[in-house]
Scaffold this motif. Sequence first.
Motif: not given
Length: 155
Positions: A10-16, A110-121
């Motif tokens: 989430l921190a990486l998603e927020r800050h890039g 990574s893109g896979v990380g973005e997908i994992a966060i989206s799936e979790s939400r």
Amino acid sequence: MNTTAMKILLALERHGELTLEEISKLIPKRHGDHRDFYVLASLIKRGLVDDPWMPDEKINQSSGQSSKEQLLAWKLYAMSSAEGTASYKNHHYAIHGNGETLKGQIFSISGVGEIAISESRTKRFDRAFTIGSGILIGIAVALAAVLIERYAKGF
């Protein structure tokens, strides 16, 4: 996914992007050694976090070199507070360049990380919706039962 891993994502998603030093501040120091960095090593190995020096997994497999999470955790621990050079368990790490530091290496989601966060939400929303629906249906059934009982007594 455990809370530390999700906190990092989430921190990486927020800050890039975050430096290794910034990420290490997010990791609880339970052991005070490389064992604390297994979470980050696992995120990198699973492809959820991109790091600046890990070669592509296909290259690793074709050359017969498989990077273990343990070695990666050692490396991350050694580098997390080091400037130009670091060593841990007979492994030595160095960086050369204009103003570069080991602890300043940049990580991103990574893109896979973005997908994992989206799936979790999505899963969290689905669970909350299911629980809410169940409660509402339970209340409706209870009210219907009371109303049916009242009208049945009247006949």
